[in-house]
Write a protein that holds these residues in place. Structure first.
Motif, PDB file in Angstrom:
ATOM      1  N   ALA A 168      -8.360  49.171   7.197  1.00 21.40           N
ATOM      2  CA  ALA A 168      -7.071  48.544   7.510  1.00 21.40           C
ATOM      3  C   ALA A 168      -6.714  48.749   8.975  1.00 21.40           C
ATOM      4  O   ALA A 168      -6.209  47.835   9.639  1.00 21.40           O
ATOM      5  CB  ALA A 168      -5.979  49.112   6.610  1.00 21.40           C
ATOM      6  N   SER A 218       1.520  48.415   9.142  1.00 22.12           N
ATOM      7  CA  SER A 218       0.262  48.636   8.435  1.00 22.12           C
ATOM      8  C   SER A 218      -0.716  49.440   9.290  1.00 22.12           C
ATOM      9  O   SER A 218      -1.387  50.356   8.791  1.00 22.12           O
ATOM     10  CB  SER A 218      -0.357  47.286   8.053  1.00 22.12           C
ATOM     11  N   LEU A 252      -0.294  47.870   2.350  1.00 19.78           N
ATOM     12  CA  LEU A 252      -0.860  46.644   1.787  1.00 19.78           C
ATOM     13  C   LEU A 252       0.176  45.525   1.734  1.00 19.78           C
ATOM     14  O   LEU A 252      -0.129  44.363   2.042  1.00 19.78           O
ATOM     15  CB  LEU A 252      -1.406  46.930   0.385  1.00 19.78           C
ATOM     16  N   LEU A 255       0.639  44.252   5.121  1.00 17.70           N
ATOM     17  CA  LEU A 255      -0.515  43.428   5.476  1.00 17.70           C
ATOM     18  C   LEU A 255      -0.362  42.022   4.901  1.00 17.70           C
ATOM     19  O   LEU A 255      -0.681  41.025   5.554  1.00 17.70           O
ATOM     20  CB  LEU A 255      -1.787  44.089   4.943  1.00 17.70           C
ATOM     21  N   MET A 256       0.163  41.959   3.679  1.00 14.26           N
ATOM     22  CA  MET A 256       0.400  40.663   3.058  1.00 14.26           C
ATOM     23  C   MET A 256       1.496  39.896   3.806  1.00 14.26           C
ATOM     24  O   MET A 256       1.402  38.677   4.001  1.00 14.26           O
ATOM     25  CB  MET A 256       0.797  40.863   1.594  1.00 14.26           C
ATOM     26  N   TYR A 259       0.046  38.526   6.975  1.00 13.86           N
ATOM     27  CA  TYR A 259      -0.789  37.353   6.692  1.00 13.86           C
ATOM     28  C   TYR A 259       0.076  36.121   6.449  1.00 13.86           C
ATOM     29  O   TYR A 259      -0.214  35.030   6.954  1.00 13.86           O
ATOM     30  CB  TYR A 259      -1.669  37.627   5.473  1.00 13.86           C
ATOM     31  N   ALA A 334     -10.556  41.534   1.516  1.00 11.87           N
ATOM     32  CA  ALA A 334      -9.251  41.445   2.171  1.00 11.87           C
ATOM     33  C   ALA A 334      -9.402  41.433   3.689  1.00 11.87           C
ATOM     34  O   ALA A 334      -8.682  40.713   4.389  1.00 11.87           O
ATOM     35  CB  ALA A 334      -8.366  42.615   1.736  1.00 11.87           C
ATOM     36  N   TYR A 338      -8.289  38.262   5.810  1.00 13.55           N
ATOM     37  CA  TYR A 338      -7.170  38.477   6.740  1.00 13.55           C
ATOM     38  C   TYR A 338      -7.520  37.950   8.126  1.00 13.55           C
ATOM     39  O   TYR A 338      -6.742  37.224   8.756  1.00 13.55           O
ATOM     40  CB  TYR A 338      -6.858  39.972   6.801  1.00 13.55           C
ATOM     41  N   SER A 385      -7.320  40.321  -3.661  1.00 14.42           N
ATOM     42  CA  SER A 385      -7.928  41.578  -3.204  1.00 14.42           C
ATOM     43  C   SER A 385      -6.872  42.659  -3.009  1.00 14.42           C
ATOM     44  O   SER A 385      -7.076  43.817  -3.385  1.00 14.42           O
ATOM     45  CB  SER A 385      -8.682  41.350  -1.893  1.00 14.42           C
ATOM     46  N   ILE A 386      -5.748  42.285  -2.420  1.00 14.88           N
ATOM     47  CA  ILE A 386      -4.664  43.244  -2.219  1.00 14.88           C
ATOM     48  C   ILE A 386      -4.169  43.779  -3.561  1.00 14.88           C
ATOM     49  O   ILE A 386      -3.917  44.982  -3.727  1.00 14.88           O
ATOM     50  CB  ILE A 386      -3.507  42.591  -1.441  1.00 14.88           C
TER      51      ILE A 386
END
Length: 480
Positions: A168, A218, A252, A255-256, A259, A334, A338, A385-386
């Protein structure tokens, strides 16, 4: 044993140093702010834009990134020296690498001093939270000494968390330094932004800020996790209290969010991604609720008369191997999804002079159906995936429930990973070329490869049957 501890420390240093060297090398050659494309106004084509427009910030980024790169290379070269590993010299060097990454990220990911300070403060905030979490959630905890099984489980959870944190940190470091949409190659007409500033900041400041803070949270969470996971005295209580699992889950989700805001410049599409994530999470929560209700009903009908025995070590190793396999696949899928979502195939428009919006994907305007297939396939793969990674984090069920829960949840996650991979294949088929005929060739290749495996299995099975038949006939001949 001492040898195992030494090997563990060596593998940790080697993993951290290798990935740190890779991302700092790439960042040094492709610096934030982009490169000049012409020779004019006192600069030369190929020179970093920040070197001209913001010298102090460029130097801060360059030297922090260089310190992390050089320290990583030195650690890789000296990792075989047992004396250095025994005295934790290389682990101390890795802490220096991590702080170098924090400094380089804070200097290179934005152009505002306040944002740089906020980014660096995030890492400290995470460490403070973990300490507070440990204090409040371990007040009544009695440490079990010489519990080999618990130590083994803690070590396995540590490895999974460390794997996530390192990868990450890798993708968020790169995304922060080279944000989606690219950089302005010249000052805008209104004088609000300058060459080297992110295009997304010029077009959609709120969207850029949302991406920046989600990605930064993140990244800093990942760095803080790595720092905590290096020291056994820190990670043991942090893992037992689930503080690190909470940090990972937050990372996570951020991160989403990064994105959703960075992969598109359209609010409606971002909402679609968020809805997709919510749907997948609700499905997972619904399955969990069904499991708990079923478990509750069974416990009422058949109350346990005796405590359930622990599974043997072979079964534990098998489950750990499956969890590790799922975590590795989830993180890798992921990661690539990403990066592909933030930097779509075909690139982005660098200016709005041609009638298109700067920062918008070129394929979105030229080949919209193909872009939509790529984008949504890639997004499904990323979100699923997340969710798989999040499902692998909690360890909150009672021991007598863990066996059934793991058996059930691992099946669900296996199918989810398969969905990930098929969606990734769809994204690759749509994004790797510009003709539908070539995309069909990719699909045909998938079928051909699957056919190859089927044929191989059939031939192998037939040969195995013949061998067994010959062995049986030979045995009968000996008996006669």
């Amino acid at each position: 044993s001492a040898r195992e501890a030494l090997d563990k420390a060596r593998s940790l240093v080697l993993l951290l140093a290798t990935l740190a060297a890779a991302i700092t090398y790439a960042a040094g050659l492709d610096p934030p702010g982009g490169l000049w494309q012409d020779n004019s106004n006192g600069h030369m084509a190929g020179d970093p834009i920040l070197l001209t427009t913001n010298l102090a910030r460029y130097r801060a980024f360059y030297y922090c990134n260089s310190v992390a790169f050089v320290a990583s290379l030195v650690a890789i070269v000296l990792v075989q020296k047992e004396k250095l590993v025994k005295h934790h010299a290389l682990e101390a060097a890795m802490i220096l690498v991590l702080f170098g990454l924090i400094g380089a990220y804070a200097a290179g990911s934005c152009r505002d001093v306040n944002k740089s300070i906020y980014a660096m403060a995030l890492a400290g905030a995470v460490l403070i939270y973990v300490v507070i979490h440990i204090v409040f959630f371990t007040l009544d905890h009695k440490d079990k000494k010489d519990d080999a099984r618990e130590d083994l489980l803690l070590e396995k959870r540590r490895k999974r968390l460390l794997l996530f944190a390192i990868l990450a940190a890798t993708i968020t470091y790169q995304a922060g330094l080279t944000p989606p949409g690219g950089f302005l190659l010249q000052d805008d007409k209104l004088g609000r932004h300058h060459a080297g500033d992110p295009v997304l900041l010029d077009n959609y400041p709120r969207r850029y800020n949302a991406f920046f803070y989600c990605n930064s949270i993140s990244f800093m969470l990942s760095i803080a996790l790595i720092i905590l996971l290096v020291n056994p005295n820190l990670y043991r209580p942090a893992i037992r209290s689930n503080a690190l699992s909470v940090c990972t889950a937050v990372g996570l989700l951020c991160l989403m969010g990064a994105y959703a805001t960075g992969s598109t410049q359209h609010l409606k599409t971002s909402i679609y991604i968020i809805v997709l994530a919510v749907v997948v999470l609700l499905v997972a929560a619904g399955l969990l609720l069904v499991f708990l209700l079923k478990r509750h009903g069974n416990s009422k009908k058949n109350p346990p008369s005796a405590p359930i025995k622990q599974k043997d070590q072979k079964g534990e190793r098998k489950k750990h191997a499956r969890r590790k396999y799922l975590m590795l696949l989830g993180i890798l899928v992921a990661s690539v999804a990403y990066q592909a979502g933030l930097k779509p195939p075909g690139g982005t428009w660098q200016s709005g002079d041609s009638g298109y919006e700067a920062g918008n994907p070129v394929m979105h305007d030229n080949r919209r159906p193909r872009y939509l297939v790529f984008f949504y396939s890639n997004s499904i793969s990323f979100v699923a995936s997340i969710v798989v990674i999040i499902m692998l984090l909690p360890q909150w069920l009672r021991k007598e429930q863990q066996g059934e829960w793991e058996k059930w949840s691992l099946r669900v996650m296996n199918w989810t990973i398969r969905l990930d991979l098929f969606a990734l294949l769809g994204a690759y088929a749509a994004g790797s070329n510009r003709g539908w005929k070539t995309s069909m060739y990719v699909v045909a290749l998938i079928i051909a490869v699957l056919g190859y495996f089927v044929i191989h299995m059939k031939i192998s099975t037939c040969l195995e049957r013949r061998r067994k038949k010959r062995d049986a006939e030979a045995a009968m001949g000996i008996i006669v």
